[in-house]
Design a protein around this motif. Structure first.
Motif, short mmCIF file in Angstrom:
data_model
loop_
_atom_site.label_atom_id
_atom_site.label_comp_id
_atom_site.label_asym_id
_atom_site.label_seq_id
_atom_site.Cartn_x
_atom_site.Cartn_y
_atom_site.Cartn_z
N ALA A 256 -8.91 -20.18 -3.26
CA ALA A 256 -8.42 -19.74 -3.57
C ALA A 256 -7.28 -19.96 -4.09
O ALA A 256 -5.63 -19.84 -3.58
N LYS A 257 -7.18 -20.73 -5.01
CA LYS A 257 -5.47 -21.33 -5.26
C LYS A 257 -4.42 -20.41 -5.69
O LYS A 257 -4.72 -19.54 -6.79
N MET A 258 -3.00 -21.15 -5.59
CA MET A 258 -2.34 -19.57 -6.15
C MET A 258 -1.84 -19.89 -8.02
O MET A 258 -2.20 -21.41 -8.47
N ASP A 259 -2.27 -19.15 -8.37
CA ASP A 259 -2.13 -18.89 -10.43
C ASP A 259 -0.12 -19.20 -10.94
O ASP A 259 -0.16 -18.41 -10.50
N MET A 260 -0.15 -19.93 -11.19
CA MET A 260 1.37 -20.06 -10.81
C MET A 260 2.03 -19.15 -12.61
O MET A 260 2.22 -19.18 -12.39
N ASP A 261 0.73 -18.77 -13.22
CA ASP A 261 1.23 -18.04 -13.87
C ASP A 261 1.36 -16.62 -13.20
O ASP A 261 2.53 -16.11 -13.86
N LEU A 262 1.29 -16.46 -12.11
CA LEU A 262 1.46 -14.84 -11.71
C LEU A 262 3.64 -15.09 -11.21
O LEU A 262 4.11 -14.63 -11.34
N TYR B 59 5.32 -17.19 -12.26
CA TYR B 59 6.00 -17.19 -14.16
C TYR B 59 6.08 -15.89 -14.44
O TYR B 59 7.16 -15.28 -15.40
N LYS B 60 5.13 -14.88 -14.41
CA LYS B 60 5.59 -13.67 -14.71
C LYS B 60 6.29 -12.61 -13.58
O LYS B 60 6.25 -11.31 -13.69
N ALA B 61 6.69 -13.27 -12.59
CA ALA B 61 7.45 -12.40 -11.51
C ALA B 61 6.56 -11.21 -10.82
O ALA B 61 7.29 -10.34 -10.49
N VAL B 62 5.28 -11.95 -11.01
CA VAL B 62 4.44 -10.45 -10.28
C VAL B 62 4.40 -10.88 -8.63
O VAL B 62 4.63 -11.49 -7.78
N THR B 63 4.52 -9.57 -8.11
CA THR B 63 4.53 -9.36 -6.64
C THR B 63 3.06 -9.24 -5.97
O THR B 63 1.75 -8.52 -6.73
N VAL B 64 2.52 -10.20 -5.18
CA VAL B 64 1.15 -10.40 -4.58
C VAL B 64 1.06 -9.85 -3.58
O VAL B 64 2.19 -10.19 -2.56
N VAL B 65 0.34 -8.71 -2.91
CA VAL B 65 0.25 -7.96 -2.05
C VAL B 65 -1.12 -8.72 -1.45
O VAL B 65 -2.42 -8.75 -2.00
N ASN B 66 -0.61 -9.20 -0.15
CA ASN B 66 -1.92 -9.18 0.54
C ASN B 66 -3.07 -8.04 1.43
O ASN B 66 -2.10 -7.44 1.90
N GLY B 67 -3.49 -8.17 0.49
CA GLY B 67 -5.01 -6.61 1.04
C GLY B 67 -4.98 -6.25 2.34
O GLY B 67 -5.43 -4.91 3.45
N PHE B 68 -5.01 -8.05 2.84
CA PHE B 68 -5.35 -7.73 4.99
C PHE B 68 -4.97 -6.86 5.74
O PHE B 68 -3.51 -7.12 5.38
N CYS B 69 -5.30 -6.61 5.91
CA CYS B 69 -4.04 -6.50 7.36
C CYS B 69 -4.62 -6.08 9.02
O CYS B 69 -5.23 -5.95 9.06
#
Length: 314
Positions: free
Chosen positions: A238-244, A246-256
């Motif tokens: 589950a590596k970080m996709d660097m395109d995210l 470059y797109k300035a995407v907000t990544v939310v961890n859905g686990f709580c």
């Protein structure tokens, strides 16, 4: 009481055990239904014969049959759902502060509080709004639940993505506007083709739990959009996709990891169940007896076309 336990890989047995005694802050419930969760399949698949038996089951609905001294707000006969463990049994204890009443008129198998709470809590942190273009990648149980929950926010477009045609058909019936096999996604949903009218999605909800699904989900998010990782990524890198990046995407961890937040989301989700705005009925496709735990896990692993989620009914 009777309780099922895993004794070796892919093999469970039902044994007789002493009835559990609730502590001062617990209730004892007669288990009416317990969902079979993908997070439990690992121990079932790999449990060593030499290891002590493992008891599973945490998606419970039960009828209160006894209460500790500090759990008096729960009356005998109350039907409740919430957070617990060792639920593949006829009796189980539950924390009195981590249960809620099952809505009137809803059968136990359609009122599992924990799984819908987990999905609703993750969705609440994506800030989905009316008119947003939303995709759900992975249309198993969690993904189909997300389709229902996202639909109530009036998205401008709701897209489902899954390689299984039966799952795609279910997503359409539950409110998706369009569905695609990931191998057949339109190119404009994955790359910029028109800077003035970018067709990529505002919010993408990943519910596959697989690295390939995560990559597909990431490719669908527009610049400055949001990717919510709801799937459980127990294996793979589950590596970080660097395109995210470059797109300035907000990544939310859905686990709580916070029980208070999960219980708040459970309260909201059960209100939706009571209002018939969310329904387990199209999601609970298989029911099993207590002596059929292995059949339940096999059905989950093989995932035939007619399968979404299994529930034990002791």
């Amino acid at each position: 009481m009777k309780i099922s336990q895993v004794v070796t890989a892919r093999t469970s047995e039902v044994v007789t055990a002493d009835d559990p005694v609730p502590r001062h802050d617990q209730v004892l419930v007669e288990v009416l239904a317990c969902g079979v969760c993908t997070s439990d399949i690992g121990p079932w698949l790999s449990h060593a014969t030499t290891a002590p038996p493992v008891r599973l089951g945490h998606e419970m609905v039960g009828r209160v049959v006894a209460a500790g001294r500090d759990a008096g707000r729960w009356a005998l006969g109350d039907v409740v759902t919430g957070l617990g463990g060792d639920g593949f049994a006829t009796l189980a204890v539950m924390d009195a502060h981590a249960i809620l009443p099952v809505p009137a008129g809803i059968e136990p198998a359609h009122a599992l509080g924990e799984p819908v709470a987990v999905v609703e809590e993750a969705l609440s942190r994506t800030k989905t709004g009316a008119g947003d273009r939303v995709a759900v990648v992975g249309l198993g149980f969690m993904g189909l639940a997300l389709v229902q929950l996202a639909k109530r926010h009036a998205p401008g477009l709701l897209v489902g993505v899954d390689p299984d045609p039966a799952r795609r058909e279910r997503a359409l019936l539950l409110g998706a506007d369009l569905v695609f096999d990931p191998a057949e996604l339109p190119q404009e949903y994955r790359t910029e083709t028109n800077r003035q009218a970018d067709a990529r999605l505002d919010i993408v909800l990943e519910a596959t739990g697989a690295t390939g699904g995560l990559k597909t989900a990431g490719s669908l998010v527009r610049p400055f959009g949001t990717l919510c990782v709801v799937g459980y990524h127990h294996t793979g890198d589950a590596k970080m996709d660097m395109d995210l990046w470059y797109k300035a995407v907000t990544v939310v961890n859905g686990f709580c990891p916070d029980r208070t937040r999960v219980m708040s989301a459970m309260r909201d989700a059960l209100d939706l169940v009571a209002q018939r705005r969310f329904s387990y009925e199209p999601l609970i496709t298989h029911r099993f007896g207590l002596d059929q735990v292995d059949d339940a896990f096999r059905a989950m692993k093989e995932s035939p076309a007619d399968f979404v989620k299994g529930v034990l009914v002791p």
